[in-house]
Enzyme design. Sequence first.
Site, PDB file in Angstrom:
ATOM      1  N   GLY A  10    -154.794 -37.381  14.063  1.00  0.00           N
ATOM      2  CA  GLY A  10    -154.222 -37.638  15.378  1.00  0.00           C
ATOM      3  C   GLY A  10    -154.009 -36.373  16.172  1.00  0.00           C
ATOM      4  N   GLY A  12    -152.241 -36.217  19.086  1.00  0.00           N
ATOM      5  CA  GLY A  12    -151.148 -36.401  20.033  1.00  0.00           C
ATOM      6  C   GLY A  12    -150.152 -35.261  19.944  1.00  0.00           C
ATOM      7  N   PHE A  13    -148.931 -35.496  20.403  1.00  0.00           N
ATOM      8  CA  PHE A  13    -147.917 -34.436  20.433  1.00  0.00           C
ATOM      9  C   PHE A  13    -147.600 -33.918  19.033  1.00  0.00           C
ATOM     10  CE2 PHE A  13    -146.988 -36.566  24.501  1.00  0.00           C
ATOM     11  CZ  PHE A  13    -146.991 -35.465  25.337  1.00  0.00           C
ATOM     12  N   VAL A  78    -160.477 -42.729  11.781  1.00  0.00           N
ATOM     13  CA  VAL A  78    -160.012 -42.971  10.410  1.00  0.00           C
ATOM     14  C   VAL A  78    -159.819 -44.469  10.209  1.00  0.00           C
ATOM     15  CG1 VAL A  78    -158.185 -42.523   8.741  1.00  0.00           C
ATOM     16  CG2 VAL A  78    -158.868 -40.741  10.350  1.00  0.00           C
ATOM     17  N   GLU A 170    -141.481 -46.958  35.564  1.00  0.00           N
ATOM     18  CA  GLU A 170    -142.254 -45.966  36.308  1.00  0.00           C
ATOM     19  C   GLU A 170    -143.459 -46.609  36.990  1.00  0.00           C
ATOM     20  OE1 GLU A 170    -140.950 -42.266  33.370  1.00  0.00           O
ATOM     21  OE2 GLU A 170    -142.885 -43.242  33.115  1.00  0.00           O
ATOM     22  N   ASP A 299    -145.031 -41.688  16.454  1.00  0.00           N
ATOM     23  CA  ASP A 299    -144.948 -43.147  16.572  1.00  0.00           C
ATOM     24  C   ASP A 299    -145.347 -43.857  15.291  1.00  0.00           C
ATOM     25  OD1 ASP A 299    -144.073 -43.058  19.181  1.00  0.00           O
ATOM     26  OD2 ASP A 299    -146.077 -43.200  20.048  1.00  0.00           O
ATOM     27  N   ALA A 315    -141.900 -38.005  23.129  1.00  0.00           N
ATOM     28  CA  ALA A 315    -142.701 -36.804  22.917  1.00  0.00           C
ATOM     29  C   ALA A 315    -141.902 -35.671  22.264  1.00  0.00           C
ATOM     30  CB  ALA A 315    -143.319 -36.342  24.235  1.00  0.00           C
TER      31      ALA A 315
END
Length: 423
Positions: A10, A12-13, A78, A170, A299, A315
């Site tokens: 991954g 991501g962050f 994966v 948002e 997550d 995040a």
Amino acid sequence: MASTKVVILGGGFAGINAAKALGHSKLDVWIIDKTNHHLFQPLLYQVASAALSPGDIAVPIREILCPYENITVLMGEVTHIDKEKSQILLRNGDQLGYDYLIVALGARHSYFGNEQWEKFAPGLKTLSDALKIREKILLSFEKAERCDSISEAKKYLNFVIIGGGPTGVEMAGAISEIAYQTMLKNFRRIDTTKTKIYLVEGSPHILPVYPEKLSLKAQQYLESFGVNVITGKRVTGVNGEGVTVEGLFIPAENVVWAAGNQASSVLKTLNVPLDRQGRVIVEADLTLPDHPEIFVLGDAAYAMDKKGKPLPGLAPVAVQQGRYVAQILRKRLPKKERPPFVYFDKGTMATIGKTKAIGTFGKIQFSGFIAWLGWCFIHILYLIGFRNRLVVLMQWLFSYFSSQRGARLINRPIDEELPHVHK
């Protein structure tokens, strides 16, 4: 002697921050992601609402990690983790071994057993999701312009956002700005101020993780922007004609799903206990029981804070977890010497629309223009890359002073379902 191999799943962050913190070490680090870019998800709704372009919030993973010679980037998906053999399997059949594994695969939207709704109510997790939603929003105004009556145009000018968390709030605020400001003088046959925006939240308040006072303030802001907020009621049906909310039918072609998350299905192959969202229930050092070499972050992990409450899927949590695991691996700490992960909460913020936001820092609560400025500053700071920070800042300044959006492009042919114009 072969180097110790660390595989990160991954980009991501959590994954990116773990990789950067392991850069220039003696570890052989591999990072695998099914896309070639790191996505700044907190601003994904701005791509969906035509405020930013994809390249403004996404950076190639190879570009981020190119300074680190000990890191190899692999684009692949994966499908299986074999913790007994210390191997991962990719969709094309490739197998990759590891000494340490960091699982940070993120999450997708969950329809709570109503997967048939996805066709009509797309979620917002990837650039592809954002671009599809953006085109659907823009096409709806084009379709409404071709209609000869208000009643015919109504379904194209109705927007329903399901889920009153940060993404939903948002998105609702952004669509109201498009309809009531950006598009106001762009059309001749329709009045875009006739647009109706609905935000549906099953809990008693929107933004339920925030203090009730701030949730109510956010609802007031949204309603002042023209958003119809429906709380305490659940969606019972979604189809091509619209949305049913406990008996109330809202005709709409535009529906956005922002109501829940589901962790990657790959986690099931670990054969360990998962929570209701499919997240791995991790130990204090973010590892699997009996497998101190496997870390699960972001997550994908169900982790607790010092008070025994689950950590939020934010995040900053993922960033801190990535750096924490990297320090453990750099020091080669055995299980018994690892300190537990402790999240330092720097506060949370959510923007409702132009010049309006809410936020918390400890016991301090704030809202309005000051909160909005803080939200802008924090998000600019967290963006990766000087170019992205500069471009987003310039776009926001342009949008603030002009109320215009620079990414209102429809990039596919007009479909045959457009209403016919009658002269």
